[in-house]
Design a protein around this motif. Structure first.
Motif, PDB file in Angstrom:
ATOM      1  N   VAL A   1      -1.890  -8.592   0.407  1.00 37.08           N
ATOM      2  CA  VAL A   1      -2.934  -7.818   1.071  1.00 37.08           C
ATOM      3  C   VAL A   1      -2.760  -6.359   0.691  1.00 37.08           C
ATOM      4  O   VAL A   1      -1.729  -5.753   0.991  1.00 37.08           O
ATOM      5  CB  VAL A   1      -2.841  -7.996   2.597  1.00 37.08           C
ATOM      6  CG1 VAL A   1      -3.841  -7.082   3.305  1.00 37.08           C
ATOM      7  CG2 VAL A   1      -3.057  -9.450   2.969  1.00 37.08           C
ATOM      8  N   VAL A   2      -3.756  -5.802  -0.015  1.00 36.77           N
ATOM      9  CA  VAL A   2      -3.667  -4.413  -0.466  1.00 36.77           C
ATOM     10  C   VAL A   2      -4.332  -3.518   0.573  1.00 36.77           C
ATOM     11  O   VAL A   2      -5.464  -3.778   0.983  1.00 36.77           O
ATOM     12  CB  VAL A   2      -4.343  -4.239  -1.844  1.00 36.77           C
ATOM     13  CG1 VAL A   2      -4.215  -2.793  -2.320  1.00 36.77           C
ATOM     14  CG2 VAL A   2      -3.731  -5.203  -2.859  1.00 36.77           C
ATOM     15  N   MET A   3      -3.623  -2.472   0.974  1.00 33.89           N
ATOM     16  CA  MET A   3      -4.154  -1.590   2.021  1.00 33.89           C
ATOM     17  C   MET A   3      -4.299  -0.167   1.511  1.00 33.89           C
ATOM     18  O   MET A   3      -3.603   0.254   0.586  1.00 33.89           O
ATOM     19  CB  MET A   3      -3.244  -1.624   3.251  1.00 33.89           C
ATOM     20  CG  MET A   3      -3.183  -2.995   3.900  1.00 33.89           C
ATOM     21  SD  MET A   3      -2.100  -3.034   5.329  1.00 33.89           S
ATOM     22  CE  MET A   3      -3.010  -2.020   6.476  1.00 33.89           C
TER      23      MET A   3
ATOM     24  N   THR B   1      -8.199  -3.305   1.587  1.00 32.30           N
ATOM     25  CA  THR B   1      -9.194  -3.079   0.532  1.00 32.30           C
ATOM     26  C   THR B   1      -9.341  -4.289  -0.375  1.00 32.30           C
ATOM     27  O   THR B   1     -10.371  -4.456  -1.023  1.00 32.30           O
ATOM     28  CB  THR B   1      -8.826  -1.861  -0.331  1.00 32.30           C
ATOM     29  OG1 THR B   1      -7.464  -1.983  -0.707  1.00 32.30           O
ATOM     30  CG2 THR B   1      -9.037  -0.573   0.428  1.00 32.30           C
ATOM     31  N   LYS B   2      -8.301  -5.126  -0.458  1.00 35.10           N
ATOM     32  CA  LYS B   2      -8.350  -6.239  -1.386  1.00 35.10           C
ATOM     33  C   LYS B   2      -7.304  -7.276  -0.985  1.00 35.10           C
ATOM     34  O   LYS B   2      -6.233  -6.906  -0.502  1.00 35.10           O
ATOM     35  CB  LYS B   2      -8.057  -5.726  -2.803  1.00 35.10           C
ATOM     36  CG  LYS B   2      -8.292  -6.719  -3.915  1.00 35.10           C
ATOM     37  CD  LYS B   2      -8.053  -6.054  -5.262  1.00 35.10           C
ATOM     38  CE  LYS B   2      -8.315  -7.017  -6.411  1.00 35.10           C
ATOM     39  NZ  LYS B   2      -8.050  -6.403  -7.715  1.00 35.10           N
TER      40      LYS B   2
ATOM     41  N   GLY C   1       0.843  -1.189   0.000  1.00 41.87           N
ATOM     42  CA  GLY C   1       0.000   0.000   0.000  1.00 41.87           C
ATOM     43  C   GLY C   1       0.873   1.232   0.000  1.00 41.87           C
ATOM     44  O   GLY C   1       2.071   1.141   0.248  1.00 41.87           O
ATOM     45  N   PRO C   2       0.269   2.390  -0.286  1.00 39.43           N
ATOM     46  CA  PRO C   2       1.053   3.629  -0.310  1.00 39.43           C
ATOM     47  C   PRO C   2       1.547   3.981   1.092  1.00 39.43           C
ATOM     48  O   PRO C   2       1.046   3.435   2.073  1.00 39.43           O
ATOM     49  CB  PRO C   2       0.050   4.667  -0.814  1.00 39.43           C
ATOM     50  CG  PRO C   2      -1.289   4.108  -0.513  1.00 39.43           C
ATOM     51  CD  PRO C   2      -1.154   2.616  -0.557  1.00 39.43           C
ATOM     52  N   SER C   3       2.503   4.909   1.173  1.00 43.89           N
ATOM     53  CA  SER C   3       3.009   5.268   2.500  1.00 43.89           C
ATOM     54  C   SER C   3       1.874   5.857   3.324  1.00 43.89           C
ATOM     55  O   SER C   3       0.989   6.530   2.800  1.00 43.89           O
ATOM     56  CB  SER C   3       4.157   6.265   2.409  1.00 43.89           C
ATOM     57  OG  SER C   3       4.353   6.688   1.091  1.00 43.89           O
ATOM     58  N   GLY C   4       1.873   5.553   4.584  1.00 43.28           N
ATOM     59  CA  GLY C   4       0.840   6.065   5.473  1.00 43.28           C
ATOM     60  C   GLY C   4      -0.394   5.181   5.532  1.00 43.28           C
ATOM     61  O   GLY C   4      -1.398   5.557   6.137  1.00 43.28           O
ATOM     62  N   CYS C   5      -0.330   3.975   4.907  1.00 42.90           N
ATOM     63  CA  CYS C   5      -1.512   3.126   4.927  1.00 42.90           C
ATOM     64  C   CYS C   5      -1.521   2.216   6.152  1.00 42.90           C
ATOM     65  O   CYS C   5      -2.437   1.424   6.340  1.00 42.90           O
ATOM     66  CB  CYS C   5      -1.608   2.277   3.659  1.00 42.90           C
ATOM     67  SG  CYS C   5      -0.398   0.955   3.605  1.00 42.90           S
TER      68      CYS C   5
ATOM     69  N   GLY D   1      -6.091  -3.067  -7.505  1.00 39.55           N
ATOM     70  CA  GLY D   1      -6.485  -2.846  -6.115  1.00 39.55           C
ATOM     71  C   GLY D   1      -5.967  -1.512  -5.607  1.00 39.55           C
ATOM     72  O   GLY D   1      -6.683  -0.748  -4.957  1.00 39.55           O
ATOM     73  N   LEU D   2      -4.698  -1.237  -5.899  1.00 39.73           N
ATOM     74  CA  LEU D   2      -4.089   0.020  -5.453  1.00 39.73           C
ATOM     75  C   LEU D   2      -4.703   1.208  -6.193  1.00 39.73           C
ATOM     76  O   LEU D   2      -4.963   2.252  -5.615  1.00 39.73           O
ATOM     77  CB  LEU D   2      -2.582  -0.012  -5.691  1.00 39.73           C
ATOM     78  CG  LEU D   2      -1.778  -0.918  -4.756  1.00 39.73           C
ATOM     79  CD1 LEU D   2      -0.384  -1.173  -5.311  1.00 39.73           C
ATOM     80  CD2 LEU D   2      -1.689  -0.299  -3.371  1.00 39.73           C
ATOM     81  N   ARG D   3      -4.933   1.013  -7.516  1.00 37.25           N
ATOM     82  CA  ARG D   3      -5.423   2.115  -8.332  1.00 37.25           C
ATOM     83  C   ARG D   3      -6.859   2.469  -7.975  1.00 37.25           C
ATOM     84  O   ARG D   3      -7.248   3.617  -7.969  1.00 37.25           O
ATOM     85  CB  ARG D   3      -5.332   1.727  -9.811  1.00 37.25           C
ATOM     86  CG  ARG D   3      -5.220   2.921 -10.732  1.00 37.25           C
ATOM     87  CD  ARG D   3      -4.965   2.468 -12.133  1.00 37.25           C
ATOM     88  NE  ARG D   3      -3.548   2.279 -12.402  1.00 37.25           N
ATOM     89  CZ  ARG D   3      -3.091   1.608 -13.465  1.00 37.25           C
ATOM     90  NH1 ARG D   3      -3.921   1.025 -14.293  1.00 37.25           N
ATOM     91  NH2 ARG D   3      -1.796   1.508 -13.675  1.00 37.25           N
TER      92      ARG D   3
END
Lengths: 266, 293
Positions: free
Chosen positions: A209-211, A219-220, A41-45, A250-252
């Motif tokens: 695991v996508v956050m 999220t996914k 996931g992006p930073s801060g997730c 998922g990230l997008r």
């Protein structure tokens, strides 16, 4: 029994104050024995926060974390997991062998046993001739391999890794990924792995695991069906690219949602 | 290893060069400067260059070889060496005591934030107390102290004052060093469920070493200053401090003599610092070379 079980966990920093940050909200995740799970996931997730909750370096605000069927506190006290960070974090004043022996020393092992185990671990990470070197005499990739050896020295059933290859160049990184898979296959260790590289997560994991950030949520979850036997050829397989696409979507997806809400894209 | 040797040789050469430069400046000024000093509007702005004010460097050095008092067998060199050796031992005692107190305080302050907030300001204040005022007090307190068979020796007062100056840099440097462990290493120790004590011994002290070494170096020279000042202000016999006042009294008749004692005191300070540097090189031998500057 699952290796890690996270049930409805939330974590807020500076709770109740004006600058309260909801790092994680209502996260649930189950990791089976022997499984390799990546958090991406992006930073801060909150992926590093989640890892620290499993490691009991942080306490959840609400919810429950169990590791090997024990509370997270008990698992930490029993040294049921090993940990590796982005910086190898080896102790400059100890030789490579003494670095690997550190967790064993803290467990109160005898000197001879420590040495035997350290030499085994040096074999495992394929650096047997570097036991008497000092960490600063080794390259970044070698240092990271020693850090993995240290994390696994006490044969913990679980390995927690926080962007361990983030500081390495691309070539070394791919080599290290192969090494990690080989080591995990040899030891049967369960791994929870934090990264922000999509190919890395897909290549290594059984599940990705996508956050998403603010507050951190799952999220996914992408199942990677690449089988157990992975090699450099795996990176060229269709299933590899499909999994990458799935994770990217998922990230997008949440990225688009963010843009739609008028937030910045971090 | 060769790198260390080469660096040591370079430093020694630079030290000799600096020393030579001081001698050249001294002698040049003595040769060209006005004998009676320079006055501007009745205020002396240039020092006198007469034999009484500025003896030749070779006179100072040759004074070492001649008898301390007329007709005595004992040379000045022997007296200065004996005095410096006496003061050296007091300084070492003061340094060891001050170092132990400094490290102990740093550990307490690192462990309990409350202690740090409460004690640190007093440590800073303690160093503003003039040593000369403190010296007679310590002597008189010590004189009243008798615990069983233990009688306070006079030299101990001088060592205490050395320790009083030495503990401060050690406490501050060690405290900084103990806080220098990277967050990831602290987390690593936590992940091993290591106790506070184990974390201190296996992580915090080793990371503190590069901070402690310069602190100890300062502490060593501070201890020498404390001891010499205490000797001077309490008139303690046997040390280099006493020699400085004794020789200074003869400055009108024998101006070179007082410089021999001053050289002795300087050599004493350098020896103390040198011992710490040697220890530094030894404990840092296996560390990355960037951090040993």
């Amino acid at each position: 029994m699952s290796a890690v079980n996270i049930k409805n966990v939330s974590k807020a920093f500076n709770e109740g104050k004006a600058n309260q940050v909801d790092a994680l909200r209502d996260v649930s995740l189950d990791v089976k024995q022997g499984e390799f799970v990546s958090l991406i996931g992006p930073s801060g997730c909150g992926k590093s926060t989640l890892l620290r909750l499993i490691a009991n370096l942080l306490e959840p605000t609400s919810g429950e974390v169990t590791v090997n069927g024990k509370t997270a506190v008990q698992a930490r006290l029993d040294q049921d997991y090993g940990m590796a960070f982005q910086q190898a974090g080896l102790f400059d004043w100890r030789t490579v062998r003494k670095n690997i022996e550190l967790p064993l020393e803290l467990k109160g092992w005898e000197k001879a046993d420590r040495r035997t185990r350290a030499d085994e671990m040096l074999q495992l990470v394929q650096l047997p001739e570097f036991g008497d070197h000092y960490p600063w005499q080794l390259s970044g990739g070698m240092q990271q391999r020693i850090a993995i050896a240290r994390a696994l020295a006490a044969h913990p059933p679980l390995l927690l890794m926080d962007e361990p290859f983030g500081a390495l160049d691309e070539m070394t990184r791919e080599y290290m990924q192969g090494e990690l898979l080989r080591i995990c296959a040899a030891t049967g260790t369960t791994v929870v792995f934090v990264t922000h590289s999509i190919p890395e997560a897909v290549y290594l994991s059984n599940r990705v695991v996508v956050m998403s950030p603010r507050p951190g949520r799952i999220t996914k979850v992408v199942d990677v069906s690449l089988g157990g036997d992975r090699s450099e050829d795996t990176r060229n397989r269709t299933a590899f690219f499909e999994a990458i696409t799935a994770v990217r979507e998922g990230l997008r997806g949440m990225h688009a949602a963010h843009v739609g809400l008028g937030n910045d894209d971090r | 290893m060769t790198l260390i040797v080469r660096r040591a040789a370079y430093r020694t050469a630079m030290f000799a060069l600096a020393l030579g430069l001081v001698v050249v400046i001294w002698e040049t000024y003595k040769a060209v400067g006005p004998t009676d000093g320079g006055k501007l509007l009745g205020v002396r702005i240039l020092p006198r260059t007469s034999e009484y004010a500025m003896p030749h460097v070779w006179d100072m050095l040759s004074r070492f070889g001649r008898p301390e008092v007329r007709g005595s067998d004992r040379t000045v060199l022997a007296s200065v060496l004996a005095g410096a050796w006496y003061s050296f031992r007091l300084s070492v005692a003061g340094f060891v005591l001050g170092g132990a107190i400094g490290v102990g305080l740093a550990v307490l302050m690192a462990r309990f934030k409350l202690v740090q907030r409460g004690v640190l300001p007093y440590l800073v204040v303690s160093q503003t107390v003039p040593l000369i005022a403190l010296a007679p007090l310590v002597v008189s307190w010590g004189g009243k102290l008798e615990v069983g068979p233990f009688v306070w020796p006079r030299w101990l007062s001088a060592s205490i004052l050395g320790a009083f100056l030495a503990f401060f840099p050690v406490a501050v440097g060690t405290l900084r060093g103990l806080a220098a462990a990277p967050a990831a290493s602290v987390e690593l120790m936590q992940s091993y469920a290591a106790s506070w004590w184990k974390t201190l011994v296996k992580l915090k002290f080793p990371t503190a070493v590069p901070y402690m070494v310069p602190a100890f170096r300062l502490g060593a020279s501070a201890s020498v200053i404390g001891v010499v000042v205490a000797e001077i202000s309490t008139g303690l016999k046997g040390g280099i401090g006493r020699l400085i006042i004794e020789y200074a009294r003869e400055a009108t008749g024998d101006p070179a003599k007082v410089y021999t004692a001053i050289f002795g005191a300087a050599a004493l300070g350098l020896t103390m610092a040198g011992v710490v540097v040697a220890v530094d090189v030894f404990v840092m031998r296996n560390r990355p070379k960037e951090s040993t500057t």
